[in-house]
Design a protein around this motif. Structure first.
Motif, PDB file in Angstrom:
ATOM      1  N   MET A 106      -6.394   2.105   2.629  1.00 22.74           N
ATOM      2  CA  MET A 106      -6.975   2.596   1.379  1.00 22.74           C
ATOM      3  C   MET A 106      -8.048   3.647   1.648  1.00 22.74           C
ATOM      4  O   MET A 106      -8.086   4.692   0.974  1.00 22.74           O
ATOM      5  CB  MET A 106      -7.547   1.431   0.562  1.00 22.74           C
ATOM      6  CG  MET A 106      -6.492   0.500  -0.005  1.00 22.74           C
ATOM      7  SD  MET A 106      -7.176  -0.871  -0.964  1.00 22.74           S
ATOM      8  CE  MET A 106      -7.601  -0.018  -2.486  1.00 22.74           C
ATOM      9  N   TYR A 141       0.828  -1.204   0.000  1.00 30.19           N
ATOM     10  CA  TYR A 141       0.000   0.000   0.000  1.00 30.19           C
ATOM     11  C   TYR A 141       0.868   1.262   0.000  1.00 30.19           C
ATOM     12  O   TYR A 141       0.639   2.193  -0.785  1.00 30.19           O
ATOM     13  CB  TYR A 141      -0.937   0.014   1.211  1.00 30.19           C
ATOM     14  CG  TYR A 141      -1.580   1.364   1.405  1.00 30.19           C
ATOM     15  CD1 TYR A 141      -2.611   1.790   0.566  1.00 30.19           C
ATOM     16  CD2 TYR A 141      -1.115   2.246   2.380  1.00 30.19           C
ATOM     17  CE1 TYR A 141      -3.167   3.052   0.709  1.00 30.19           C
ATOM     18  CE2 TYR A 141      -1.672   3.507   2.522  1.00 30.19           C
ATOM     19  CZ  TYR A 141      -2.704   3.893   1.692  1.00 30.19           C
ATOM     20  OH  TYR A 141      -3.250   5.154   1.828  1.00 30.19           O
ATOM     21  N   ASN A 142       1.854   1.313   0.880  1.00 33.37           N
ATOM     22  CA  ASN A 142       2.705   2.513   0.972  1.00 33.37           C
ATOM     23  C   ASN A 142       3.502   2.753  -0.301  1.00 33.37           C
ATOM     24  O   ASN A 142       3.760   3.900  -0.677  1.00 33.37           O
ATOM     25  CB  ASN A 142       3.638   2.397   2.183  1.00 33.37           C
ATOM     26  CG  ASN A 142       2.888   2.553   3.497  1.00 33.37           C
ATOM     27  OD1 ASN A 142       1.799   3.126   3.532  1.00 33.37           O
ATOM     28  ND2 ASN A 142       3.444   2.032   4.571  1.00 33.37           N
ATOM     29  N   SER A 195       2.371   1.979  -3.246  1.00 33.00           N
ATOM     30  CA  SER A 195       1.375   2.513  -4.167  1.00 33.00           C
ATOM     31  C   SER A 195       1.210   4.020  -3.971  1.00 33.00           C
ATOM     32  O   SER A 195       1.111   4.787  -4.936  1.00 33.00           O
ATOM     33  CB  SER A 195       0.038   1.799  -3.963  1.00 33.00           C
ATOM     34  OG  SER A 195      -0.955   2.316  -4.815  1.00 33.00           O
ATOM     35  N   ILE A 214      -4.960  -3.420   4.805  1.00 36.20           N
ATOM     36  CA  ILE A 214      -5.060  -2.919   3.431  1.00 36.20           C
ATOM     37  C   ILE A 214      -6.232  -1.950   3.277  1.00 36.20           C
ATOM     38  O   ILE A 214      -6.079  -0.822   2.787  1.00 36.20           O
ATOM     39  CB  ILE A 214      -5.210  -4.091   2.445  1.00 36.20           C
ATOM     40  CG1 ILE A 214      -3.907  -4.888   2.349  1.00 36.20           C
ATOM     41  CG2 ILE A 214      -5.617  -3.590   1.059  1.00 36.20           C
ATOM     42  CD1 ILE A 214      -2.768  -4.176   1.678  1.00 36.20           C
ATOM     43  N   PHE A 237      -1.573   5.225  -6.305  1.00 37.54           N
ATOM     44  CA  PHE A 237      -2.815   5.249  -5.532  1.00 37.54           C
ATOM     45  C   PHE A 237      -3.722   6.397  -5.972  1.00 37.54           C
ATOM     46  O   PHE A 237      -4.944   6.330  -5.795  1.00 37.54           O
ATOM     47  CB  PHE A 237      -2.520   5.361  -4.033  1.00 37.54           C
ATOM     48  CG  PHE A 237      -3.712   5.039  -3.184  1.00 37.54           C
ATOM     49  CD1 PHE A 237      -4.192   3.738  -3.095  1.00 37.54           C
ATOM     50  CD2 PHE A 237      -4.390   6.033  -2.494  1.00 37.54           C
ATOM     51  CE1 PHE A 237      -5.312   3.443  -2.342  1.00 37.54           C
ATOM     52  CE2 PHE A 237      -5.509   5.737  -1.732  1.00 37.54           C
ATOM     53  CZ  PHE A 237      -5.966   4.435  -1.650  1.00 37.54           C
ATOM     54  N   PHE A 253      -2.472  -5.099  -6.197  1.00 30.23           N
ATOM     55  CA  PHE A 253      -3.459  -5.734  -5.330  1.00 30.23           C
ATOM     56  C   PHE A 253      -4.018  -7.000  -5.982  1.00 30.23           C
ATOM     57  O   PHE A 253      -4.407  -7.949  -5.289  1.00 30.23           O
ATOM     58  CB  PHE A 253      -4.566  -4.740  -4.984  1.00 30.23           C
ATOM     59  CG  PHE A 253      -4.042  -3.545  -4.230  1.00 30.23           C
ATOM     60  CD1 PHE A 253      -3.752  -3.621  -2.884  1.00 30.23           C
ATOM     61  CD2 PHE A 253      -3.783  -2.359  -4.892  1.00 30.23           C
ATOM     62  CE1 PHE A 253      -3.238  -2.537  -2.191  1.00 30.23           C
ATOM     63  CE2 PHE A 253      -3.270  -1.268  -4.218  1.00 30.23           C
ATOM     64  CZ  PHE A 253      -2.992  -1.357  -2.862  1.00 30.23           C
TER      65      PHE A 253
END
Length: 607
Positions: A144, A90-91, A93, A140, A99, A304
């Motif tokens: 998000m 995630y980070n 992204s 996650i 993101f 993802f």
């Protein structure tokens, strides 16, 4: 020298249970009233548990210390390993700008925070739970939602609440499989019973969470979308949980994908008249225009997708076996805890094993780590950037890691000292009301351990034996244990630590606990009532089944043989890696013209 567990040290099971519950009462007080930071509440609760184990239960100090450290080690691996690697992706992204594409793709479907919560927290979160479990979906999805602009407190709390629906079949059905094994019930029968209970709750969870977010009036405005999201999920969950083809491994995967497809399709033709944002946000201007091509959107979501593919592959039994066998060639990953292994004799006279499984290759966190490696290529980041993101993530998660390790130490000292069993015996004295209290026992177990799997392992045998003594079908009480446990997930200090780490709320664990506690209690009371109805009013809902013949000896004999890597596992692993490679290449080809920053001081570059 061995030590015999005494689950009734005070000679009165009610009084013994009251003393055993003191560390749990402390955790409730510390988080709900005193508003302590999570790590300090966990440390205090664990310290109290050790004192009671030593002073009241007469557990030797060395055994108490080793049991606590054993639990802490389990908290670090595999639990923290999963959370850390998930946030790497995630980070990364966020760091690479991908993101922003995800945000725009979601906002083009709807910029309404209620509908975004349905898609991310409920449907997508359920998919990640079904594939990986153990905190991954909260890590996650909470990250998000916070990245989309949600109030971080709501992002964390909503994801914990949404995670109620899929937990029972998390990580490719492992809570059901373990529960069936411990209780001596076919896992398919347990899946059926749980699958005839949880869909009743699942269908209402989407509406419930949007009402929690926006209030009753604003929540009711989007009831059609909630009905489609929850209804499609519940129907698919019911049929897949009751089918021998898909149960107990795939109900979450099938239900979540069904919900995602149905909800997105519905939102193409329906949208509330007015989009809703949090009061501290600017007023919504309606759906955003889609600013990126389909290829660019695919590239942004590819990490993802790759994560999902890897955790699904790791959840396939032959793949998992092959990875374990490959690990065993290098080192024996099953490490007995010297001084604790088989040194505690439990309440039925059996020595408790204490074996730490450092099965590095087959751990879900390692699957996510591989997904991160591929994601670096997908996102076009340099190794320097990747290393920087990893370091920053670890720094952010330092206190959540401490909290998770400490609370797992708490769970293990409660187990090895006999305090958890004392609580179970106290619940078992409730007689005809036991199906109701069996749900509360599961709820309490997940509060302590953070895991429905661990709770089924801890209380499964007790639930089954007590049910048989009372003339109740044990599949009912095991279902109560499993379903009640899913309601405890949202208040577990372990789960809350994951959520705070993902949303930047470290130190504000008490706020999330206070937010989710009442919802957790309300839902577990519903679960308890449902199991009372199944026992005394609608017994026809209970599935017919035949108890399996124990196959432990055969399993032990197989384990003792030479190490042979499962060829089917290698084949499936190769298939999934090939698909991942294809997704990686395709994402770079079709998403090559992403309008984002070129290489800078951090080494990020896009092509």
């Amino acid at each position: 020298m061995t030590w015999q567990m005494n689950v009734d040290p005070l000679g009165n099971i009610g009084l013994s249970a009251l003393v055993a519950a003191i560390p749990i009462f402390f955790l409730f007080w510390a988080l709900a009233i005193k508003r302590m930071k999570g790590q300090f509440a966990a440390m205090g609760g664990t310290g109290l548990a050790i004192l009671i184990a030593v002073l009241v239960y007469k557990m030797p100090i060395d055994l108490a210390a080793l049991a606590t450290l054993y639990g802490g080690a389990f908290g670090l691996f595999p639990v923290c390993w999963i959370v850390v690697t998930a946030l790497f992706i995630y980070n990364m992204s966020v760091k690479t700008g991908q993101f922003e594409v995800i945000k725009n793709s979601l906002a083009s479907i709807s910029d309404d925070r209620r509908l975004q919560a349905l898609l991310i927290a409920f449907s997508f979160g359920a998919f990640i739970e079904g594939a990986a479990g153990f905190g991954t979906p909260v890590a996650i999805t909470a990250a998000m939602l916070a990245g989309l602009g949600f109030n971080p407190l709501y992002a964390a709390s909503i994801c914990l609440l949404a995670n109620t629906a899929p937990v029972a079949w998390g990580a490719i059905g492992i809570p059901i499989v373990v529960g069936g094994q411990v209780a001596g019930i076919p896992d398919f029968a347990l899946s059926q019973m749980v699958g005839r209970t949880l869909p009743i709750v699942s269908v209402f969870i989407p509406l419930y969470l949007v009402v929690v977010m926006s209030g009753w009036k604003k929540g009711w405005e989007v009831w059609p979308a909630c009905f489609v999201s929850g209804g499609s999920f519940a129907i698919a969950q019911f049929f897949s949980a009751n089918s021998p083809v898909t149960a107990p491994l795939l109900p979450d995967i099938i239900a979540s994908l069904t919900s995602i497809i149905c909800t997105v399709a519905f939102l193409k033709v329906w949208h509330p008249k007015e989009s809703w944002h949090f009061p501290d946000e600017p007023k919504s201007l309606g759906k955003e225009a889609l600013q990126f091509t389909g290829g660019q959107i695919f590239r942004a979501w590819a990490p993802f997708i790759i994560l999902s593919l890897f955790v699904c592959a790791w959840g396939i039994k032959p793949v998992n076996q092959a990875l374990n066998q490959m690990t065993k060639i290098v080192f024996d990953y099953a490490i007995p805890i010297s001084g604790l292994d088989k040194m505690v004799i439990d309440q039925v006279g059996k020595p408790k094993p204490a074996v730490y499984n450092f099965n590095f290759l087959s751990a879900a966190g390692t699957a996510i780590l591989f997904a991160w490696f591929f994601s670096i290529m997908v996102m076009g980041a340099s190794l320097k950037t990747a290393a920087g993101v990893a370091g920053a993530t670890l720094k952010t998660l330092k206190w959540p890691i401490v909290t998770i390790a400490t609370i797992l130490g708490f769970a293990y000292i409660m187990n090895f000292s006999g305090m958890a069993i004392t609580l179970g015996y106290a619940f078992a004295t409730t007689g005809a009301a036991f199906p109701f209290f069996a749900s509360l026992l599961g709820w309490l177990g997940v509060f302590m351990t953070g895991s429905d799997t661990s709770t089924n392992a801890l209380f499964g045998k007790l639930q089954a034996v007590t049910a048989e003594k009372l003339g109740i079908d044990p599949v009912i009480t095991m279902s109560a244990n499993t379903c009640g446990g899913v309601c405890g997930k949202m208040i577990s200090p372990q789960s809350i630590a994951v959520a705070t780490g993902a949303t930047g709320l470290v130190g504000r664990e008490s706020e999330i606990f206070r937010f989710t506690f009442k919802h957790s209690v309300f839902l577990v009371l519903i679960i308890g009532v449902l199991h009372m109805l199944w026992t005394y009013v609608f017994p026809g809902i209970v599935p017919a089944y035949v108890k399996p013949v124990a196959a432990a000896a055969a399993a032990l004999a197989a384990a003792a043989g030479p190490i042979v890597i499962n060829p089917d596992g290698l084949m499936w692993l190769g298939v999934f890696v090939g698909i991942v490679a294809l997704v990686t290449i395709l994402s770079r080809v079709v998403g090559a013209n992403l309008a984002a920053p070129t290489a800078g001081h951090d080494g990020v570059h896009f092509h």
